[in-house]
Write a protein that holds these residues in place. Structure first.
Motif, PDB file in Angstrom:
ATOM      1  N   UNK A 288       0.836  -1.200   0.000  1.00  0.00           N
ATOM      2  CA  UNK A 288       0.000   0.000   0.000  1.00  0.00           C
ATOM      3  C   UNK A 288       0.869   1.247   0.000  1.00  0.00           C
ATOM      4  N   UNK A 289       1.913   1.228   0.833  1.00  0.00           N
ATOM      5  CA  UNK A 289       2.863   2.336   0.836  1.00  0.00           C
ATOM      6  C   UNK A 289       3.529   2.499  -0.516  1.00  0.00           C
ATOM      7  N   UNK A 290       3.883   1.366  -1.137  1.00  0.00           N
ATOM      8  CA  UNK A 290       4.487   1.419  -2.457  1.00  0.00           C
ATOM      9  C   UNK A 290       3.556   2.011  -3.503  1.00  0.00           C
ATOM     10  N   UNK A 291       2.277   1.710  -3.387  1.00  0.00           N
ATOM     11  CA  UNK A 291       1.300   2.255  -4.326  1.00  0.00           C
ATOM     12  C   UNK A 291       1.174   3.768  -4.180  1.00  0.00           C
ATOM     13  N   UNK A 292       1.178   4.236  -2.932  1.00  0.00           N
ATOM     14  CA  UNK A 292       1.120   5.679  -2.699  1.00  0.00           C
ATOM     15  C   UNK A 292       2.368   6.367  -3.254  1.00  0.00           C
ATOM     16  N   UNK A 293       3.525   5.727  -3.066  1.00  0.00           N
ATOM     17  CA  UNK A 293       4.768   6.302  -3.577  1.00  0.00           C
ATOM     18  C   UNK A 293       4.761   6.339  -5.096  1.00  0.00           C
ATOM     19  N   UNK A 294       4.254   5.282  -5.720  1.00  0.00           N
ATOM     20  CA  UNK A 294       4.198   5.246  -7.174  1.00  0.00           C
ATOM     21  C   UNK A 294       3.248   6.307  -7.718  1.00  0.00           C
ATOM     22  N   UNK A 295       2.130   6.535  -7.024  1.00  0.00           N
ATOM     23  CA  UNK A 295       1.209   7.592  -7.424  1.00  0.00           C
ATOM     24  C   UNK A 295       1.871   8.958  -7.299  1.00  0.00           C
TER      25      UNK A 295
END
Length: 434
Positions: A288-295
């Motif tokens: 989830x953290x990775x998804x936020x960072x990618x966004x």
């Protein structure tokens, strides 16, 4: 004389509808292809257990999988040089379509590949070979995509064009991150090992063939069409011309590409897995953290491109490099302390990883049109082969031995290189004439 020759479009017209269509279709196709290349990283832990002998420890299995992931970077220069050669000689669009096809096929095959339990040592061998083909494809795709969009827009919008294309590529990372988070949230560990990981690669193959279809609607760049009409295409081997006449531009391009590798490979691709192994963050929270960072990275790439058009590539590079170092240290210090502010700090690090949207503007303006594709491909792919291949192994080792802050030390050191390159450009160093 600027490295951008008179062959380039130099009018001050605003972006029009055709420009917007080109940018959107190029970015969307790039997103689908880049997903195919990076999804491997998000399933490195799973692949490590499935494609190597049973009983291997988590850390060793992860390191082995990251090593195969790195092989794709070693293959990039070969693909990049071949694709770029024909891109400078026969056209940008043809190579732009071929590269995405070469990515779709191996991704689809990985999705149905037998594991170590079925075919033994042939499993990692086949996985490595398919990863090589992926590397060849992405080696031609990324430089070709930057050249393609930059040669379609007015000169004063090159930053936005390259930044939006880079954002599109990073949307592929976001798609991979979201899919990994969703699969880990809804499937058990046993289900992930059994079939969950295959879903990601099979979807990637479908995405790739859809990207091939999208690119049939694109047209050749006006810059290349004009060169062809005026018979200005180079008759020499493009790569040789690059090395003979444009070595300073090659070296600068390689240096700034190293900064891009640290931002993407360490901060975006490796950190979700490192969170789990080094800081014991549960998979769902890590992804989830990775998804936020990618966004945030997608946003950062566009902002970086706009900053290039507003303040110039040197100042944009300086600001992004400083921000990348500070935000990465903040993230890893927080992880070592328990990760209470994980989502906020990882998003901030992702935003400054938007240096990935600034670097292509440096590369595109470093070489004249006749050898631009080859110049960018040679510089970018060799730098990415060295940095991208070594980084997963080095950072994986540092994460184990440097008290958890090893990845931040690596990114901070590379960011200093980015700061140095920005100062070099600010001092008015001239790139070789066109």
């Amino acid at each position: 004389m600027s490295a951008i020759a008179d062959t380039d479009i130099t009018d001050s017209r605003p972006l029009n509808r055709n420009d917007a269509k080109t940018l959107v279709l190029s970015a969307l196709g790039g997103a689908l292809e880049f997903y195919d290349f990076v999804i491997f990283a998000y399933f490195a832990k799973t692949l490590g257990h499935l494609f190597f002998p049973p009983g291997t420890s988590d850390w060793v299995a992860q390191l082995q999988a990251f090593s195969i992931f790195a092989v794709g970077y070693l293959a990039r220069p070969l693909g990049g040089l071949v694709v770029a050669h024909f891109g400078d000689r026969v056209g940008r669009k043809r190579m732009f379509t071929l590269s995405v096809f070469l990515m779709a096929v191996p991704t689809l095959i990985i999705g149905v590949l037998p594991t170590y339990a079925s075919i033994g040592v042939f499993a990692p061998v086949l996985l490595t070979l398919l990863r090589v083909v992926q590397g060849i494809a992405i080696g031609g795709e990324v430089p070709g995509a930057w050249v393609f969009v930059a040669e379609h827009v007015p000169r004063h919008r090159v930053g936005l064009a390259c930044g939006s294309l880079s954002a599109g590529l990073t949307v592929g990372i976001l798609i991979g991150s979201l899919l990994a988070a969703g699969l880990n949230a809804h499937l058990s560990e046993a289900e992930m090992l059994d079939h969950g990981w295959r879903i990601a690669f099979l979807l990637g193959g479908v995405f790739g063939f859809f990207a091939v279809y999208l690119r049939r609607w694109l047209s050749e760049t006006p810059v290349f069409a004009r060169m062809r009409e005026r018979k200005e295409l180079t008759m020499e081997l493009p790569a040789w011309v690059v090395l003979r006449d444009h070595l300073p531009a090659v070296l600068l391009s390689m240096v700034v590409t190293w900064v891009l590798t640290a931002a993407i490979v360490v901060v975006i691709l490796m950190t979700p897995t490192l969170m789990q192994t080094a800081f014991h963050v549960e998979p769902a929270r890590a992804f989830t953290g990775g998804s936020l960072a990618a966004l945030a990275l997608c946003v950062g790439c566009v902002l970086g491109g706009l900053l290039v058009d507003w303040q110039g590539k040197a100042r944009a590079m300086l600001a992004a490099s400083i921000g990348l170092a500070i935000s990465t240290y903040a993230l890893y210090l927080d992880l070592r302390a328990g990760g209470e502010n994980l989502f906020v700090l990882y998003s901030l690090a992702g935003l400054f990883a938007g240096v990935a949207g600034i670097v292509p503007s440096v590369l595109v303006t470093a070489f004249p049109p006749a050898i631009r594709f080859s110049g960018i491909s040679l510089s970018y792919n060799i730098a990415y082969a060295i940095g991208g291949a070594a980084t997963p192994v080095v950072v994986g080792y540092l994460a184990k031995t440097a008290g958890g802050l090893g990845p931040a030390h690596y990114v901070g050191g590379v960011a200093l290189v980015g700061i140095g390159s920005a100062i070099y450009m600010m001092r008015g160093r001239k790139l070789p004439p066109a």
